[in-house]
Scaffold this motif. Sequence first.
Motif, PDB file in Angstrom:
ATOM      1  N   ARG A  18       1.995   5.301  -1.686  1.00  0.00           N
ATOM      2  CA  ARG A  18       1.484   4.087  -1.051  1.00  0.00           C
ATOM      3  C   ARG A  18       2.260   2.906  -1.639  1.00  0.00           C
ATOM      4  O   ARG A  18       2.432   2.823  -2.865  1.00  0.00           O
ATOM      5  CB  ARG A  18       0.005   3.902  -1.358  1.00  0.00           C
ATOM      6  CG  ARG A  18      -0.572   2.590  -0.802  1.00  0.00           C
ATOM      7  CD  ARG A  18      -1.737   2.091  -1.645  1.00  0.00           C
ATOM      8  NE  ARG A  18      -2.832   3.032  -1.687  1.00  0.00           N
ATOM      9  CZ  ARG A  18      -3.743   3.142  -0.725  1.00  0.00           C
ATOM     10  NH1 ARG A  18      -3.668   2.396   0.364  1.00  0.00           N
ATOM     11  NH2 ARG A  18      -4.729   4.014  -0.853  1.00  0.00           N
ATOM     12  N   THR A  19       2.705   1.996  -0.788  1.00  0.00           N
ATOM     13  CA  THR A  19       3.367   0.783  -1.243  1.00  0.00           C
ATOM     14  C   THR A  19       2.664  -0.417  -0.648  1.00  0.00           C
ATOM     15  O   THR A  19       2.481  -0.508   0.567  1.00  0.00           O
ATOM     16  CB  THR A  19       4.851   0.762  -0.843  1.00  0.00           C
ATOM     17  OG1 THR A  19       5.506   1.922  -1.348  1.00  0.00           O
ATOM     18  CG2 THR A  19       5.534  -0.477  -1.410  1.00  0.00           C
ATOM     19  N   VAL A  20       2.262  -1.339  -1.515  1.00  0.00           N
ATOM     20  CA  VAL A  20       1.617  -2.592  -1.090  1.00  0.00           C
ATOM     21  C   VAL A  20       2.417  -3.745  -1.669  1.00  0.00           C
ATOM     22  O   VAL A  20       2.769  -3.724  -2.860  1.00  0.00           O
ATOM     23  CB  VAL A  20       0.155  -2.654  -1.569  1.00  0.00           C
ATOM     24  CG1 VAL A  20      -0.461  -4.012  -1.237  1.00  0.00           C
ATOM     25  CG2 VAL A  20      -0.660  -1.527  -0.947  1.00  0.00           C
ATOM     26  N   ALA A  21       2.721  -4.724  -0.866  1.00  0.00           N
ATOM     27  CA  ALA A  21       3.485  -5.881  -1.337  1.00  0.00           C
ATOM     28  C   ALA A  21       2.544  -6.982  -1.795  1.00  0.00           C
ATOM     29  O   ALA A  21       1.627  -7.370  -1.070  1.00  0.00           O
ATOM     30  CB  ALA A  21       4.396  -6.398  -0.227  1.00  0.00           C
ATOM     31  N   ALA A  22       2.765  -7.472  -2.999  1.00  0.00           N
ATOM     32  CA  ALA A  22       1.996  -8.607  -3.528  1.00  0.00           C
ATOM     33  C   ALA A  22       2.891  -9.840  -3.557  1.00  0.00           C
ATOM     34  O   ALA A  22       4.087  -9.773  -3.278  1.00  0.00           O
ATOM     35  CB  ALA A  22       1.475  -8.281  -4.922  1.00  0.00           C
ATOM     36  N   ASP A  23       2.302 -10.966  -3.921  1.00  0.00           N
ATOM     37  CA  ASP A  23       3.022 -12.241  -3.885  1.00  0.00           C
ATOM     38  C   ASP A  23       3.547 -12.685  -5.239  1.00  0.00           C
ATOM     39  O   ASP A  23       4.017 -13.816  -5.376  1.00  0.00           O
ATOM     40  CB  ASP A  23       2.106 -13.333  -3.322  1.00  0.00           C
ATOM     41  CG  ASP A  23       1.701 -13.079  -1.877  1.00  0.00           C
ATOM     42  OD1 ASP A  23       2.528 -12.511  -1.136  1.00  0.00           O
ATOM     43  OD2 ASP A  23       0.564 -13.424  -1.506  1.00  0.00           O
TER      44      ASP A  23
END
Length: 352
Positions: A18-23
């Motif tokens: 799973r890959t989630v992009a944060a800021d």
Amino acid sequence: MKIDLANPAWRQTLPPARTVAADAPVAACAFSRDGTTAAFALGDGCVRILPADITAAAPDAMPAVHGGAVLALVTDPAGDGFVSGGDDGRLLRLGLDGAATELFNKKGKWIEHLAAHRATGAVAASVGKGAVVVNKDGEVREFGPHQSTVADLDFSKDGSRIGCAHYGGVTVWSLGQAPNGGVPPPRRFAWRGSHVALRWSTDGKFIATGTQENDIHVWRMAQATDMRMQGYPAKVKSLSWTADARFLYTSSQPVFTAWPFAGKGPEGKPPLQFGEEGAGLLSVVAAHPAAEFVAGGYDSGELQLGDIKTRRSVVLKMADGSAITCLAWSPDGYKLAVGNERGDLLVVDLRR
């Protein structure tokens, strides 16, 4: 754990993730004690909490819990969630729902390093030139000051002591009470230079530090003798002992580097080195919690899994130019949390 790195499937196909992009950049990551949840500390004050099940829906990001960057994160040894520290001087206990309870607050100081001891439920935090220990009941004790900022800290195997790295060496504090009710005098291990990483061996016999001078230093606790291993191209910021304490893995090399501590130890011996060069240097290493595997993240963004028994490695994530900043194994050893400078949050599933 049954993983065969010689299997063509491992060498030809990246594992599911799973890959989630944060800021914001990721400073640290951890799994909950039951392994169902992964958390990531971010530079915008948020702690992102994700299901460890990579097929489950990722919840929305929650509001910031720190008034500045989150600098450190560990599994809560006394609860179901996590403990975080930030540059706002706050030490927080976080539930799996993200609810925060303040454990300690030192305005004007950074809480940049944390350590947890599962058996005792205690958490230790670096606070400027000092360290604080919060026990499972919330009682806070302060230790120091040291001669410089505490650059890292760790508990002994039994949780009765903490070691603090700083300029000039390591100071070890007993967490027991002196006869007069105060803090017992510390034990000091001196070596010139700035010590920037510290890990107590999993058998309690050694303390290892990485230094600003591109080497590692190790003390035998019983005899107070020491050894120095040199030849690194950069300062060593990440150290990880194997579960059986036979090897110490270190960052800042292009391949996995493990110093042998069985028998007479590494003196006069070269380290074991294996794996494929990852087009850069290892920025972080994490030995498996039970098996003979090690995960390594590169400053190029590549992620590898190594097997010290067969001297093989496989790529789990290709290089993307963003340095990997943190790694954490799930308690069962089948999942790996990964964070990088760009703000990518990964959970890699190795059960295939």
